[in-house]
Design an enzyme around this catalytic site. Structure first.
Site, PDB file in Angstrom:
ATOM      1  N   GLU A 193     -20.251 -29.679  15.325  1.00  0.00           N
ATOM      2  CA  GLU A 193     -19.382 -30.410  14.402  1.00  0.00           C
ATOM      3  C   GLU A 193     -18.935 -31.782  14.909  1.00  0.00           C
ATOM      4  OE1 GLU A 193     -18.396 -29.528  11.319  1.00  0.00           O
ATOM      5  OE2 GLU A 193     -19.610 -27.707  11.373  1.00  0.00           O
ATOM      6  N   SER A 471      16.861  23.389  -8.565  1.00  0.00           N
ATOM      7  CA  SER A 471      17.257  24.436  -7.619  1.00  0.00           C
ATOM      8  C   SER A 471      17.165  24.014  -6.159  1.00  0.00           C
ATOM      9  CB  SER A 471      16.396  25.683  -7.840  1.00  0.00           C
ATOM     10  OG  SER A 471      16.663  26.229  -9.118  1.00  0.00           O
TER      11      SER A 471
END
Length: 776
Positions: A193, A471
């Site tokens: 690059e 319950s």
């Protein structure tokens, strides 16, 4: 006399300036002013750009997401884990199947594994990399040995990353330092690059000239001459628009960046910033995370061909995506390898070998979106007590949780596999379910399923669906009563007979049993194990609704409870996580331990920030809880939970309680073994009727989960002050073991019966009992 010619006026016409000469001073004054204003504006703009650069570089350059990890899996001789669970966890942690030689790989042949770990930095110290061999038989690790690395009786796998807390801009990265990465990576990056990175001052005029010439010929921007510095500036500060204004800003900012900072600092920032892929809505930035994302390996462990692929992707991460475009990615990788060879970074033989290798990309990303959104939701709520959301999104914290991937897998499977079988296909489509699983003794949340689609990140029913518990409230009624041993024991007769309450405003309330029947007097333990409503209401009214409400609060309910008689039948609403919290105290003999999802939090460098140690508070008498646990075990053996043993082995001792609300709108089951506590809920989001009970809806989900997980039966320690006696519950008296109607019950010392009844037990019964005892 002639006048001097010098004194006579000139007869020549004055010469007239040409138009061009007349405009020159004005034109140049204008141009000078224009340039001066332009220079002032340029200087001001440059100062502004300089401030933008320095503010980013002097402060926090990156917002790094917090990473959330599961508990680490410990491997040792005798460890409890199945072969399937181990392989799933290896895959979850990003290991790839192969020869098992390279870090982050494993080999499996039936129950035999060869695993090469990567090592990991845990809060309490570094775990080195190992190569181990082990065999799993009967869900246990056998023949465990370390083949490579420091010898150790126990090794910990790298914990699976189960999610993250991300910045708003959806970027993700793993920060790396230049001195900690292979030198070949930055060298290759510069060779491909920006060969003159260490020589230029931010821009490369010759490269820019070539690019401008190409752009002029094309009539548009078709080529760039960007240096690494310019690419970094573009990524950090600018848009990707190809305009001359943007390129001008890029050049100025690149020069300014080079004036302020060292080359190595710029290069390190580039290595952490460059875009290298996409994972769902998260963008993958930097080589550190890209290495994990594509190879499941640390950056420092990459080989030549892997480095070449990542560097090649800088040109276009989407275009050269190796999972979507492997041929294109291979061609680009090989081109980079050739560049490495030409630059003298690798020798020809090594380059040829690297070009011949496959891409080596893992089958699936080792990073993904949050795998367990409901669990991560609970983690975030626990973190909110100590950390700001902004810090969680940006400081790169490491959060070590209690999630057990094997338990989570079993919980998800139990929900998704069982729910379609409940109540017929039409009803099943409308049903939802949740499952919360904790470690019985520590209160650590091991698994959490927020709905029938475990990957759905929306409404979290496990945390936010507040539904009537039915319950499930009864154990707290009877516990409150049993803490008064002078009035209540497990064999105290309670009346199962209807009655009517009339309030001051004229309203009447008449509770009923679920089956509509009445049985007269029944012993308290049977009233609980068979979940009769009328005895529970009578006992609750006798000891006081406020006493039951206080018990719920003591066990962990943190919302107001309406103290109406209907509360005694479970009209109080709770979320599944709250139910798990209050049942945790029942499972631990009355010691309330706040549920935990977090073990430790460290900063990005591994420094410990918070440790979440176990907190325990005794909120009920252990002797009374032991009596209640007995009745809850009876629920499983003889009562409403007995159908669990259609799925589970009879020898696995369990304790639990069903819960059902009117028309089956809510189906609950909460229960525990010696290791795990789990709470299941089944119902509809619109609160519609389902006709399911706790036993026919939630219990099958709970049982399916429990059947998949190796564990021990529930065997509570008998606390001081509790004695077991053989009693005849019908006669309310002590009796002999071999008498008819004899039952072994626990009593708080001093509350046992004082009367004794003899029995007509035959010699044959006694002899049979003696022989049975020999084989128990």
């Amino acid at each position: 006399m002639k006048k001097s010619s010098s004194s006579s006026p000139s007869r020549r016409k004055p010469s007239r300036k040409s138009p061009s000469n007349g405009r020159r001073p004005w034109f140049w004054r204008f141009m000078l002013r224009f340039c001066a204003i332009g220079l002032v504006l340029l200087a001001g703009w440059t100062v502004y750009l300089d401030a933008v650069i320095t503010s980013r570089f002097e402060g926090r350059r990156f917002e790094v997401p917090s990473r959330v990890y599961a508990r680490p899996l410990e491997l040792f001789e005798g460890a409890s884990v199945s072969a399937g669970a181990l392989e799933r966890e290896l895959q979850l942690s990003g290991f790839h199947k192969g020869a098992g030689d390279n870090p982050g790989s494993y080999q499996r042949n039936g129950g035999r594994f060869i695993i090469s770990t990567r090592g990991f930095s845990f809060p309490e110290g570094d775990e080195p990399a190992h190569k181990v061999s082990l065999t799993i038989s009967g869900d246990r690790v056998q023949s465990f040995s370390v083949i490579r690395g420091q010898a150790a009786p126990i090794i910990r796998l790298e914990p699976a990353q189960i999610g993250g807390i991300y910045p708003a801009h959806k970027e993700d990265r793993v920060l790396v330092e230049l001195g900690q990465i292979p030198a070949l990576l930055p060298a290759t990056l510069m060779a491909v690059e920006d060969r003159n990175f260490y020589d230029h001052f931010g821009i490369a005029p010759l490269s820019i000239g070539r690019a401008m010439l190409a752009n002029i010929r094309a009539g548009r921007v078709v080529q760039g001459g960007s240096t690494l510095t310019q690419q970094l500036v573009k990524n950090l500060f600018l848009t990707r628009d190809q305009t001359l204004l943007r390129k001008g800003n890029e050049a100025i900012m690149s020069v300014l960046l080079e004036l302020h900072y060292e080359k190595d600092d710029i290069l390190e920032t580039y290595l952490n910033e460059v875009y290298l892929g996409q994972a769902g809505t998260r963008s993958i930035h930097g080589f550190g995370l890209a290495s994990q994302f594509y190879f499941g390996q640390s950056l420092r462990d990459l080989d030549v061909h892997q480095i070449a692929l990542l560097v090649g992707m800088v040109k276009g991460a989407s275009y050269y995506n190796p999972r979507r475009n492997p041929d294109r990615a291979t061609e680009r990788r090989n081109l980079v390898i050739s560049e490495m060879e030409q630059a003298g970074l690798i020798e020809s033989e090594r380059a040829a070998r690297a070009r011949g290798l496959p891409l080596g990309v893992s089958e699936r990303p080792s990073y993904s979106e949050n795998r367990y959104p409901a669990y991560i939701d609970l983690v975030r709520r626990h973190l909110a007590r100590d950390y700001k959301e902004e810090d969680l999104r940006s400081e790169g914290l490491r959060i070590f949780t209690t999630l057990d991937p094997a338990i989570q897998y079993a919980a998800e499977f139990a929900v998704t596999d069982t729910l379609p079988r409940l109540g017929g296909a039409k009803l099943a489509e409308s049903l939802e379910a949740t499952l919360v699983v904790t470690s019985k003794d520590s209160g650590e949340v091991l698994a959490l399923v927020g709905g029938k689609d475990p990957r759905f990140a929306g409404f979290n029913r496990a945390l936010d669906a507040n539904r009537q518990i039915g319950s499930l409230i009864k154990p707290f009624i009877y516990l409150s009563a049993l803490q008064r041993p002078e009035r209540y024991t497990l064999m105290t007769p309670v009346l199962d007979k209807s009655f009517t309450l009339e309030f001051d405003d004229g309203r009447r309330w008449q509770p009923k049993n679920y089956d509509g029947k009445e049985r007269g007097e029944v012993p308290l333990h049977k009233a609980l194990s068979h979940s009769y409503n009328l005895p529970a209401v009578r006992v609750g009214l006798d000891i006081g609704v406020d006493v039951v409400s206080d018990a719920l609060t003591a066990f962990g309910v943190d919302t107001p409870i309406s103290q109406y008689p209907s509360m005694l039948l479970g009209s109080v609403s709770m979320s599944p996580i709250t139910v798990a919290q209050i049942y945790q105290g029942l499972a631990t003999s009355g010691f309330n331990a706040p549920l935990r999802t977090i073990r430790e939090v460290t900063d990005a460098n591994g420094k410990a920030l918070s440790r979440y140690s176990l907190e325990v508070e005794q909120v009920a008498d252990s002797a009374a809880v032991h009596l209640l646990q007995y009745a809850m075990q009876e629920t499983m053996q003889e009562g409403t939970g007995r159908s669990a043993y259609h799925t589970l082995p009879q020898q696995l001792t369990l304790a639990g309680k069903t819960g059902t609300t009117d028309d089956g709108r809510d189906s609950w089951f909460a229960g525990f073994s010696g290791d795990l506590l789990a709470v299941a809920w089944v119902g509809r989001d619109d609160n519609g009727a389902t006709a399911l009970t706790g036993a026919s809806g939630a219990l099958p989900v709970w049982s399916r989960f429990m059947a998949q997980v190796p564990q021990h039966g529930f065997s509570p320690v008998v606390p001081d002050g509790v004695n077991y006696h053989w009693v005849n519950t019908e006669r309310q008296a002590l009796t002999d073991e071999y008498c008819d109607n004899a039952r072994l019950l626990p009593f708080i010392a001093g509350s046992e019966p004082t009367q004794t009844v003899s029995c007509s037990g035959t010699l044959e019964r006694r002899i049979r009992g003696w022989f049975e005892g020999l084989f128990q």
